[in-house]
Design an enzyme around this catalytic site. Structure first.
Site, PDB file in Angstrom:
ATOM      1  N   ASP A  68      35.730  30.829  70.674  1.00 17.28           N
ATOM      2  CA  ASP A  68      35.726  29.417  69.666  1.00 17.28           C
ATOM      3  C   ASP A  68      35.867  30.413  68.548  1.00 17.28           C
ATOM      4  O   ASP A  68      35.270  31.629  68.392  1.00 17.28           O
ATOM      5  CB  ASP A  68      34.419  28.730  69.969  1.00 17.28           C
ATOM      6  CG  ASP A  68      34.527  27.336  68.746  1.00 17.28           C
ATOM      7  OD1 ASP A  68      35.901  26.975  68.772  1.00 17.28           O
ATOM      8  OD2 ASP A  68      33.254  27.039  68.315  1.00 17.28           O
ATOM      9  N   GLY A 149      46.529  28.170  61.486  1.00 20.63           N
ATOM     10  CA  GLY A 149      45.351  27.669  61.049  1.00 20.63           C
ATOM     11  C   GLY A 149      45.201  28.254  59.373  1.00 20.63           C
ATOM     12  O   GLY A 149      46.056  27.872  58.510  1.00 20.63           O
ATOM     13  N   ASP A 151      45.290  31.324  58.417  1.00 20.27           N
ATOM     14  CA  ASP A 151      45.722  32.524  58.064  1.00 20.27           C
ATOM     15  C   ASP A 151      46.478  32.348  56.730  1.00 20.27           C
ATOM     16  O   ASP A 151      46.526  33.530  55.804  1.00 20.27           O
ATOM     17  CB  ASP A 151      46.992  32.746  59.184  1.00 20.27           C
ATOM     18  CG  ASP A 151      45.991  33.175  60.470  1.00 20.27           C
ATOM     19  OD1 ASP A 151      45.017  33.249  60.416  1.00 20.27           O
ATOM     20  OD2 ASP A 151      46.915  33.593  61.453  1.00 20.27           O
TER      21      ASP A 151
END
Length: 191
Positions: A68, A149, A151
């Site tokens: 996660d 995501g 980034d």
């Protein structure tokens, strides 16, 4: 050795596969016939990783690992953290998450943040954890086409480019997930 990586995120799978040695056969959830959403109901990054790994071991019987990851932003008291994937809602849209984060930081000069990945390994009935952290900052706008995501808006300390502007091998070398996976691989090589 054969291990299941408990993720449905094909981007994560690609990143991790590039780091795992060839003597470890990595299976996806699809490979083991798991097409359901693995629960992530804990209130910590560590808790979610442990929950996902335990779920696969309990329901499918495979030794496995799960990760996660959360983006923790100083000016937002660590948010979005464990809720990073669902920051802008259950639709889990990276674009929506980025826009919400940039909006919440629009009046803040403190852009410090860190990515944190926790990997939970279920191996022979014992759980192990590995943590990787990459410190950096949130940019004022998106830049780059690589990655996924957050980034396009995260720049690691000492770098001028976002994660979305650097090659995967460089991201794996300096990034949170790469650091956690390297700890996992070191552990597996010692047993």
């Amino acid at each position: 050795m054969q291990l299941v990586f408990a993720t449905n995120n094909l981007n994560k799978l690609k990143e991790v596969q590039s780091l795992i040695p060839k003597n470890i056969k990595l299976l996806s959830l699809e490979d083991i016939g798991c097409f359901e959403d693995v629960p992530e109901t804990q209130d910590t990054i560590e808790g979610n990783a442990l929950q996902k790994a335990a779920y696969i071991k309990t329901h499918y019987g495979y030794d496995c690992f799960a990760d996660d990851t959360g983006l923790e932003v100083d000016a937002l008291d660590g948010a979005p953290g464990v809720y990073s994937a669902r920051y802008a809602g259950e639709q889990r849209s990276s674009e929506d998450n980025i826009q919400k984060l940039l909006e919440n930081l629009k009046d803040s000069s403190n852009r410090k943040a860190q990515f944190k990945t926790v990997i939970a390994l279920e191996l022979h009935g014992v759980q192990h954890q590995f943590t990787g952290i990459c410190k950096g900052e949130i940019t004022y706008g998106k830049s780059g086409e690589n990655g996924f995501g957050y980034d396009p808006i995260f720049r690691a300390e000492g770098y001028q480019k976002t994660f979305a502007e650097i090659a995967l091998d460089e991201k794996n070398r300096i990034g949170h997930r790469g650091k956690a996976v390297n700890q996992l691989v070191d552990f597996l090589n010692r047993i």
